[in-house]
Enzyme design. Sequence first.
Site, mmCIF file in Angstrom:
data_model
loop_
_atom_site.group_PDB
_atom_site.id
_atom_site.type_symbol
_atom_site.label_atom_id
_atom_site.label_comp_id
_atom_site.label_asym_id
_atom_site.label_seq_id
_atom_site.Cartn_x
_atom_site.Cartn_y
_atom_site.Cartn_z
ATOM 1 N N ASP A 156 43.167 43.650 43.640
ATOM 2 C CA ASP A 156 42.282 43.324 42.524
ATOM 3 C C ASP A 156 42.326 41.824 42.203
ATOM 4 O O ASP A 156 43.345 41.171 42.427
ATOM 5 C CB ASP A 156 42.707 44.141 41.290
ATOM 6 C CG ASP A 156 41.596 44.195 40.248
ATOM 7 O OD1 ASP A 156 40.441 43.861 40.573
ATOM 8 O OD2 ASP A 156 41.892 44.555 39.092
ATOM 9 N N ASN B 143 39.731 39.507 43.089
ATOM 10 C CA ASN B 143 38.950 38.620 43.978
ATOM 11 C C ASN B 143 37.823 37.922 43.227
ATOM 12 O O ASN B 143 37.596 36.728 43.378
ATOM 13 C CB ASN B 143 38.306 39.419 45.119
ATOM 14 C CG ASN B 143 39.323 39.998 46.069
ATOM 15 O OD1 ASN B 143 40.466 39.579 46.068
ATOM 16 N ND2 ASN B 143 38.907 40.952 46.881
ATOM 17 N N TRP C 94 39.052 35.378 40.682
ATOM 18 C CA TRP C 94 39.616 34.231 41.425
ATOM 19 C C TRP C 94 38.487 33.275 41.828
ATOM 20 O O TRP C 94 38.599 32.061 41.655
ATOM 21 C CB TRP C 94 40.334 34.762 42.666
ATOM 22 C CG TRP C 94 40.969 33.712 43.529
ATOM 23 C CD1 TRP C 94 42.242 33.213 43.424
ATOM 24 C CD2 TRP C 94 40.371 33.014 44.638
ATOM 25 N NE1 TRP C 94 42.471 32.265 44.395
ATOM 26 C CE2 TRP C 94 41.331 32.130 45.152
ATOM 27 C CE3 TRP C 94 39.111 33.065 45.249
ATOM 28 C CZ2 TRP C 94 41.092 31.305 46.237
ATOM 29 C CZ3 TRP C 94 38.859 32.231 46.340
ATOM 30 C CH2 TRP C 94 39.843 31.367 46.822
ATOM 31 N N HIS D 129 35.994 37.692 47.834
ATOM 32 C CA HIS D 129 36.328 38.786 48.755
ATOM 33 C C HIS D 129 36.722 38.237 50.128
ATOM 34 O O HIS D 129 37.612 38.776 50.787
ATOM 35 C CB HIS D 129 35.150 39.757 48.880
ATOM 36 C CG HIS D 129 34.830 40.467 47.577
ATOM 37 N ND1 HIS D 129 35.795 41.082 46.817
ATOM 38 C CD2 HIS D 129 33.662 40.644 46.903
ATOM 39 C CE1 HIS D 129 35.239 41.608 45.724
ATOM 40 N NE2 HIS D 129 33.943 41.353 45.755
ATOM 41 N N SER E 71 36.143 51.514 46.570
ATOM 42 C CA SER E 71 36.336 52.812 45.920
ATOM 43 C C SER E 71 35.003 53.548 45.780
ATOM 44 O O SER E 71 33.935 52.937 45.899
ATOM 45 C CB SER E 71 36.956 52.619 44.529
ATOM 46 O OG SER E 71 35.975 52.154 43.632
ATOM 47 N N ASN F 148 32.945 51.778 43.364
ATOM 48 C CA ASN F 148 32.442 50.412 43.636
ATOM 49 C C ASN F 148 30.947 50.379 43.954
ATOM 50 O O ASN F 148 30.338 49.307 43.972
ATOM 51 C CB ASN F 148 33.229 49.749 44.773
ATOM 52 C CG ASN F 148 34.615 49.286 44.363
ATOM 53 O OD1 ASN F 148 35.543 49.237 45.162
ATOM 54 N ND2 ASN F 148 34.788 48.930 43.078
ATOM 55 N N ARG G 146 46.883 49.799 36.064
ATOM 56 C CA ARG G 146 46.184 51.079 36.248
ATOM 57 C C ARG G 146 46.284 51.509 37.698
ATOM 58 O O ARG G 146 46.443 50.682 38.590
ATOM 59 C CB ARG G 146 44.680 50.907 35.958
ATOM 60 C CG ARG G 146 44.281 50.742 34.546
ATOM 61 C CD ARG G 146 42.761 50.898 34.426
ATOM 62 N NE ARG G 146 42.056 49.749 34.957
ATOM 63 C CZ ARG G 146 41.723 48.666 34.245
ATOM 64 N NH1 ARG G 146 42.041 48.588 32.972
ATOM 65 N NH2 ARG G 146 41.070 47.667 34.805
HETATM 66 C C1 FPP Z 1 38.626 44.141 43.819
HETATM 67 O O1 FPP Z 1 38.495 42.864 43.235
HETATM 68 C C2 FPP Z 1 38.280 44.057 45.241
HETATM 69 C C3 FPP Z 1 37.319 44.817 45.855
HETATM 70 C C4 FPP Z 1 36.532 45.839 45.154
HETATM 71 C C5 FPP Z 1 36.989 44.635 47.269
HETATM 72 C C6 FPP Z 1 38.156 44.290 48.126
HETATM 73 C C7 FPP Z 1 37.683 44.161 49.490
HETATM 74 C C8 FPP Z 1 38.121 43.266 50.369
HETATM 75 C C9 FPP Z 1 39.198 42.278 50.105
HETATM 76 C C10 FPP Z 1 37.546 43.284 51.730
HETATM 77 C C11 FPP Z 1 38.273 44.340 52.512
HETATM 78 C C12 FPP Z 1 38.269 44.011 53.911
HETATM 79 C C13 FPP Z 1 38.836 44.754 54.852
HETATM 80 C C14 FPP Z 1 39.015 44.151 56.160
HETATM 81 C C15 FPP Z 1 39.250 46.128 54.654
HETATM 82 P P1 FPP Z 1 37.379 42.657 42.126
HETATM 83 O O2 FPP Z 1 36.127 42.223 42.789
HETATM 84 O O3 FPP Z 1 37.227 43.888 41.299
HETATM 85 O O4 FPP Z 1 37.982 41.495 41.293
HETATM 86 P P2 FPP Z 1 37.720 41.219 39.740
HETATM 87 O O5 FPP Z 1 38.441 42.293 38.978
HETATM 88 O O6 FPP Z 1 38.331 39.885 39.561
HETATM 89 O O7 FPP Z 1 36.243 41.231 39.519
#
Ligand code: FPP
Length: 232
Positions: A11, A13, A16, A28, A56, A59, A183
């Site tokens: 979590d 990304n 960030w 991401h 998820s 998502n 969570r």
């Molecule tokens: C949650 O951060 C992250 C995700 C929903 C996506 C994560 C997916 C990747 C890192 C790519 C996966 C790649 C492979 C190779 C399996 P968020 O976007 O909810 O962050 P935030 O809470 O800061 O908005």
Amino acid sequence: MKENHIAFIMDGNGRWAQSRGMSRTRGHAAGVRSLEAIVQWSVDQSVPYLSFYAFSTENWKRPAREIRSIFRLMDTFFRRRIHTLIEKNVRILVSGDWMALPEASRNVAADTMRRTAHCTGTTVNLCINYGGQMELRRACALWAAQCQQTGDFSVPDEEEMRDLLYSGLPDVDLLIRTGGDSRISNFLLYQLAYAELFFLPVAWPDLRPEHVQKVLQQFAGRERRMGGLAPV
Ligand code: FPP
């Protein structure tokens, strides 16, 4: 007790990226680099099982553009890293209803699983279009169908239950969630039963193997009684 299965909720990304004036997609992309570094480190440490929450069942509520960019990043990871994964003896599993993904993503994920199926080192379980509640509901349906066939309506034992889940991996020993929230968010609900939980304030793209190393040190100090009593 040594860690056998480490699970990650990746979590932070989006935040960030946004805090740096960048698009969520860039966050991401940076997240994929973190994932690669953690896999590499875990392979070097001979960690047997890793699970990552990549997408998820909830998502899908995100903007279509962000969803497309996440799938594109996954596809690129599979395509670019397949040779390294095989060379490092890494087996890739994909858990979740990943057949609902766009055709290109489905194909490259299936191809990666097939081509790494013989690998006996670290198993990397990527949870894509995954939801813990969905996994359990699906297990109920599979079991009901089996019961009808066999006429035996008993409760599944541990081993039978594991076969009803997506990946059949052993239970999680420790869960690490980045991004600051405390969570579980519908992740591995059955497999987390006795996991030690660690919630880190760092965003996923900032997570380094040194953070995981520190968590493992704390984990080693935790007493895992699994419902029993502390040794006297
Ligand atoms: C949650 O951060 C992250 C995700 C929903 C996506 C994560 C997916 C990747 C890192 C790519 C996966 C790649 C492979 C190779 C399996 P968020 O976007 O909810 O962050 P935030 O809470 O800061 O908005």
